[in-house]
Design an enzyme around this catalytic site. Sequence first.
Site, mmCIF file in Angstrom:
data_model
loop_
_atom_site.group_PDB
_atom_site.id
_atom_site.type_symbol
_atom_site.label_atom_id
_atom_site.label_comp_id
_atom_site.label_asym_id
_atom_site.label_seq_id
_atom_site.Cartn_x
_atom_site.Cartn_y
_atom_site.Cartn_z
ATOM 1 N N ASP A 69 0.877 -1.163 0.000
ATOM 2 C CA ASP A 69 0.000 0.000 0.000
ATOM 3 C C ASP A 69 0.927 1.229 0.000
ATOM 4 O O ASP A 69 2.130 1.101 0.251
ATOM 5 C CB ASP A 69 -0.864 -0.036 1.268
ATOM 6 C CG ASP A 69 -1.567 1.267 1.541
ATOM 7 O OD1 ASP A 69 -2.272 1.768 0.644
ATOM 8 O OD2 ASP A 69 -1.413 1.806 2.656
ATOM 9 N N ASP A 97 -0.191 5.136 0.896
ATOM 10 C CA ASP A 97 -0.522 6.082 1.970
ATOM 11 C C ASP A 97 -0.422 5.437 3.343
ATOM 12 O O ASP A 97 -1.103 4.455 3.625
ATOM 13 C CB ASP A 97 -1.975 6.570 1.773
ATOM 14 C CG ASP A 97 -2.031 8.029 1.389
ATOM 15 O OD1 ASP A 97 -1.024 8.556 0.917
ATOM 16 O OD2 ASP A 97 -3.102 8.643 1.565
#
Length: 243
Positions: free
Chosen positions: A9, A11
């Site tokens: 991922d 963020d």
Amino acid sequence: FFIMIYIFDIDGTLTPSRNKMDENFHDFFMQFVKIHRVWLISGSDHTKTIEQIGVDLWTNVEKAYQCSGNQLFQRGSLIRTTDWELPIATKWCLEKFLEQSKYPHRYGNHIETRPGMVNFSIVGRQCTQEQREEYFKWDNEHKERFKFTKELKERYKGLDAVVGGEISIDIYPRGKDKGQIIDEIDDKFMFFGDKLSLGGNDYPIKHASQLKQLKGNEFFHVRGWKDTRNILTSIIQTNAGVV
């Protein structure tokens, strides 16, 4: 013979939320990318991802899944994209949420259309970093986003909604979440994400992996990019035979 895939991922995992990647970590990660199979998966579009991690890193990873996997880029080239339009009734529902929310501030860009999905935010994506943090703190106490996702899923059976980032929720047709990338994996993989709990936008990857009964995979629920860096450092040392 399987070559491990490392899936990240962005963020809150490789970068502070909606901020740029730390320069030293960027250099460290670039070296990691050059000698490992690395995939990225983000709820954001590729423009926002490039703003955060830089075009050099983005084009060097093997695959970059944007918009929760509804767009796929390989070495910077668009491979596929999913078209979808938010139903009018759902849009009205979001506008009702916007009116009824007890949070007192609005800063604009509340319903953002992305390929294959919509991103919804009460405070609005035009908020400053300080305003973003204020809402995140308020939402942690009031759990507004979790309540909204629950109501959307109950009301519209063909849709799914998950909490993403610090200020928003991601909405898409059921099955078009981050978990869809598992359809393209038969090898062993490690996944790093900061929203791996039920209701978070990384959770569908873990759930889809369990449904497919993939073996030998590891999931790291990180609290930030420093956690990610420390885990990768440990992996590199282990692979090099350093204890």
